[in-house]
Design a protein around this motif. Sequence first.
Motif, short mmCIF file in Angstrom:
data_model
loop_
_atom_site.label_atom_id
_atom_site.label_comp_id
_atom_site.label_asym_id
_atom_site.label_seq_id
_atom_site.Cartn_x
_atom_site.Cartn_y
_atom_site.Cartn_z
N TRP A 187 0.83 -1.22 0.00
CA TRP A 187 0.00 0.00 0.00
C TRP A 187 0.86 1.26 0.00
O TRP A 187 0.54 2.23 -0.67
CB TRP A 187 -0.94 0.02 1.18
CG TRP A 187 -2.02 -1.01 1.11
CD1 TRP A 187 -2.57 -1.54 -0.03
CD2 TRP A 187 -2.66 -1.66 2.19
NE1 TRP A 187 -3.51 -2.47 0.30
CE2 TRP A 187 -3.59 -2.56 1.66
CE3 TRP A 187 -2.54 -1.56 3.57
CZ2 TRP A 187 -4.40 -3.34 2.46
CZ3 TRP A 187 -3.36 -2.34 4.36
CH2 TRP A 187 -4.27 -3.23 3.81
N ARG A 188 1.95 1.23 0.73
CA ARG A 188 2.83 2.40 0.77
C ARG A 188 3.50 2.60 -0.60
O ARG A 188 3.66 3.72 -1.07
CB ARG A 188 3.88 2.23 1.85
CG ARG A 188 4.74 3.45 1.99
CD ARG A 188 5.61 3.38 3.18
NE ARG A 188 6.44 4.57 3.22
CZ ARG A 188 6.82 5.16 4.31
NH1 ARG A 188 6.46 4.67 5.46
NH2 ARG A 188 7.57 6.22 4.26
N GLY A 189 3.91 1.50 -1.23
CA GLY A 189 4.49 1.60 -2.56
C GLY A 189 3.49 2.13 -3.58
O GLY A 189 3.85 2.95 -4.44
N GLN A 190 2.25 1.69 -3.50
CA GLN A 190 1.23 2.19 -4.41
C GLN A 190 0.99 3.68 -4.19
O GLN A 190 0.83 4.44 -5.16
CB GLN A 190 -0.09 1.42 -4.20
CG GLN A 190 -0.02 -0.02 -4.66
CD GLN A 190 0.18 -0.14 -6.14
OE1 GLN A 190 -0.37 0.62 -6.94
NE2 GLN A 190 1.02 -1.09 -6.55
N ALA A 191 0.99 4.11 -2.93
CA ALA A 191 0.78 5.53 -2.63
C ALA A 191 1.95 6.37 -3.15
O ALA A 191 1.74 7.46 -3.69
CB ALA A 191 0.60 5.74 -1.13
N SER A 192 3.17 5.88 -3.02
CA SER A 192 4.31 6.66 -3.51
C SER A 192 4.35 6.67 -5.04
O SER A 192 4.79 7.65 -5.64
CB SER A 192 5.62 6.12 -2.94
OG SER A 192 5.92 4.84 -3.49
N ASN A 193 3.89 5.61 -5.69
CA ASN A 193 3.81 5.60 -7.15
C ASN A 193 2.79 6.61 -7.63
O ASN A 193 3.00 7.28 -8.64
CB ASN A 193 3.46 4.21 -7.67
CG ASN A 193 4.65 3.28 -7.66
OD1 ASN A 193 5.79 3.73 -7.59
ND2 ASN A 193 4.38 2.00 -7.73
N LYS A 194 1.67 6.74 -6.95
CA LYS A 194 0.65 7.71 -7.34
C LYS A 194 1.18 9.13 -7.16
O LYS A 194 0.88 10.02 -7.94
CB LYS A 194 -0.62 7.51 -6.52
CG LYS A 194 -1.42 6.29 -6.90
CD LYS A 194 -2.66 6.17 -6.06
CE LYS A 194 -3.41 4.91 -6.40
NZ LYS A 194 -4.59 4.72 -5.56
N LYS A 195 1.95 9.33 -6.07
CA LYS A 195 2.50 10.66 -5.79
C LYS A 195 3.52 11.06 -6.85
O LYS A 195 3.60 12.22 -7.25
CB LYS A 195 3.16 10.68 -4.41
CG LYS A 195 3.47 12.08 -3.93
CD LYS A 195 4.29 12.13 -2.68
CE LYS A 195 3.70 11.41 -1.53
NZ LYS A 195 4.49 11.57 -0.28
N ASP A 196 4.32 10.09 -7.32
CA ASP A 196 5.35 10.38 -8.34
C ASP A 196 4.74 10.68 -9.70
O ASP A 196 5.30 11.44 -10.49
CB ASP A 196 6.32 9.22 -8.46
CG ASP A 196 7.20 9.08 -7.23
OD1 ASP A 196 7.33 10.06 -6.48
OD2 ASP A 196 7.76 7.97 -7.03
N ASN A 197 3.61 10.07 -10.01
CA ASN A 197 3.00 10.25 -11.33
C ASN A 197 2.15 11.45 -11.40
O ASN A 197 1.82 12.33 -11.05
CB ASN A 197 2.14 9.05 -11.73
CG ASN A 197 3.01 7.82 -11.99
OD1 ASN A 197 4.16 7.96 -12.36
ND2 ASN A 197 2.46 6.67 -11.77
#
Length: 97
Positions: A87-97
Amino acid sequence: MKYENWILLILVIILLVAPLVIYSGLGEDQGYFGGADDQGSDAVSETGYQPWFSSLWEPPSGEIESLLFAVQAAIGAIIIGYAFGYWRGQASNKKDN
């Protein structure tokens, strides 16, 4: 700032040592560290309860039973840690995009 760290260190030491000093020499025979499992099994045995079925497999010793419990806990911790990491990785991916 220095004094705050020393005060916190002294408080931690007091919290670690106080229980050992208060109950020094008093063990399970005094009832201080008795658990709810013992109290519950005693209460059930007083009622005359008869179990409906028996276990399919009984571990050969208490050590094996503890090992199996620890393995279950480790597997659960791995699953929960993986989910939080995902979940943390998904949230950071959304933030980067």
